[in-house]
Design an enzyme around this catalytic site. Sequence first.
Site, PDB file in Angstrom:
ATOM      1  N   MET B   1      45.390  38.798  43.454  1.00  0.00           N
ATOM      2  CA  MET B   1      46.604  38.097  42.997  1.00  0.00           C
ATOM      3  C   MET B   1      47.006  38.565  41.591  1.00  0.00           C
ATOM      4  O   MET B   1      47.436  39.668  41.439  1.00  0.00           O
ATOM      5  CB  MET B   1      46.372  36.607  43.038  1.00  0.00           C
ATOM      6  CG  MET B   1      47.232  35.963  44.109  1.00  0.00           C
ATOM      7  SD  MET B   1      47.195  34.187  43.947  1.00  0.00           S
ATOM      8  CE  MET B   1      48.392  33.746  45.157  1.00  0.00           C
ATOM      9  N   CYS B   2      46.771  37.801  40.581  1.00  0.00           N
ATOM     10  CA  CYS B   2      47.150  38.062  39.182  1.00  0.00           C
ATOM     11  C   CYS B   2      48.484  37.387  38.857  1.00  0.00           C
ATOM     12  O   CYS B   2      49.332  37.225  39.720  1.00  0.00           O
ATOM     13  CB  CYS B   2      47.307  39.538  38.810  1.00  0.00           C
ATOM     14  SG  CYS B   2      45.754  40.440  38.928  1.00  0.00           S
ATOM     15  N   GLY B   3      48.625  37.030  37.602  1.00  0.00           N
ATOM     16  CA  GLY B   3      49.878  36.444  37.136  1.00  0.00           C
ATOM     17  C   GLY B   3      50.369  37.234  35.941  1.00  0.00           C
ATOM     18  O   GLY B   3      49.571  37.755  35.164  1.00  0.00           O
TER      19      GLY B   3
END
Lengths: 230, 298
Positions: B1-3
């Site tokens: 994922m990651c933001g």
Amino acid sequence: MEAVTFDLEKTPLREVNQYLHSDAAELDGKTVTITNPGGTHNIAVGLKADVDVVIDGHAGYYAAGMNQVANVVIEGSAGTGVAENMMSGRVHVKGFASNAAGATAQGGLLVIDGDAGLRCGISMKGVDIVVGGSVGSFSAFMAQAGNLVILGDAGEALGDSLYEARIFVRGNIQSLGADCEVKPMDEEARQILVKLLKESGHADVDPDSFTLLGSARTLYNFHVDNAGAY
Amino acid sequence: MCGIVGLLVKNQKMRANIGELMLPMLIGMTERGPDSAGLAIFGAPVDNSERKFSLYCASPEFDWAKLSVDLNNGLKADAKVEVKVNHAVVTTNTSPESVKAWLKEHYPQVHLLSVGQLMDIYKDTGTPAQVASRYDFSKLSGSHLVGHTRMATESAITPSHAHPFTAGEDWCLVHNGSLSNAHSIRRKLEHEGISFETDNDTEAACRFLQWRMREGDDLKTALEHGFEELDGFYTLLMGTKDQLALVRDPFACKPAIVAEHDDYVAIASEFRSLAHLPDIKNAKVFEPAPKEMYVWKL
């Protein structure tokens, strides 16, 4: 008509959703307003009662997913997968909707006033979707049943590998997907379009300004000449 | 994922509080990236003859005061060293090449995170809230910033694998997604004399753009080459001395949302990270289209 308000900055989402899952008889006819949604995921999912829900702002992912019977209005925009797998009822997004709006939905009406992202109506199975703006690429991919009405433009590969869903487009189409073709607008399709425009607040839009698209049905059964298209 | 998060503050008065404005944005992306976080902040520039070097050393007992003395003696410099936990910002008018070479020779355990006149970089493992409190992100001031929360999927969880990555002075990049041809890009670039610090796929994208710009491309042309070469999913957010830039892959596999307001431009993976911003109700909120380059200038 009884009105109930939840502030998502004060009440946890789980409590709000659990309230919305209480006995249908208790919820029938109520209006539930959810303030400060702040892009929270999974707001008002899995509703089964005849209740009006107003989400007063921007919703996160999967808002009003799996909806049955209920009428959900999102005053702002909706994240990925709004009204995914809806069975019945009505979901109205007043802003824009992100990717995969109405994915796999089997019934009901999804109205999006703004644009919808990519893969709008992917694998739809009977839902009606009306988009006031444009839709992104790969919309109605493998759509099986139902109607997708697009008042604006469509991106690339519209209706790729389409089954028996109808697509109505008013604007430009960047490209059609495999096995999707222009069809003559018969009276039955025209009646459906007129009804959906009326139900979605676009009664003033001329139904004759739309193009009808459907499946060419050449990919239904395997044929070696089509191997590249599968 | 990651933001990913980005914030460019147009209202001069609000720049003193950019860290405070940003903090809920970064913490809002915790579910998307709970294992590491990082931030590049563009603050007041150093003197024209000087450069800032953001350094990091894994050992908590590392003696930064000794490094400072050794550096000044070794290079006959008068470098100022500002220490924040296990990061330090060194300011000096000695040339970047000599500082890099000196560090490599005398302090190989120290990582050089960035070089520039405005940009400082902090990145470490831990939740976004932990990393932010460790380095006092809420007290930062500046005109714009780029932040990242990481959920590692393809390489190790270490501070060096965290984002942002840099490619040149006052230039950084964060990435949400994954590249399937990172290794072949890497092999190709190594033949061009580009060296890598980690096996992270984002670093491959970063070095690719660095290489293109070294070959004379401007950012736009470099990104157009990127669309042809980078195979995989990506939303890339880049920061330069006076702008933020964003691109999404042609399939828009990874999210991004933008809020444009008279006082600021805010970018995040999801609206959750924008909801708290002042007067957000009057901002123009939209999703950037795939395969298009968006640029916001100061």
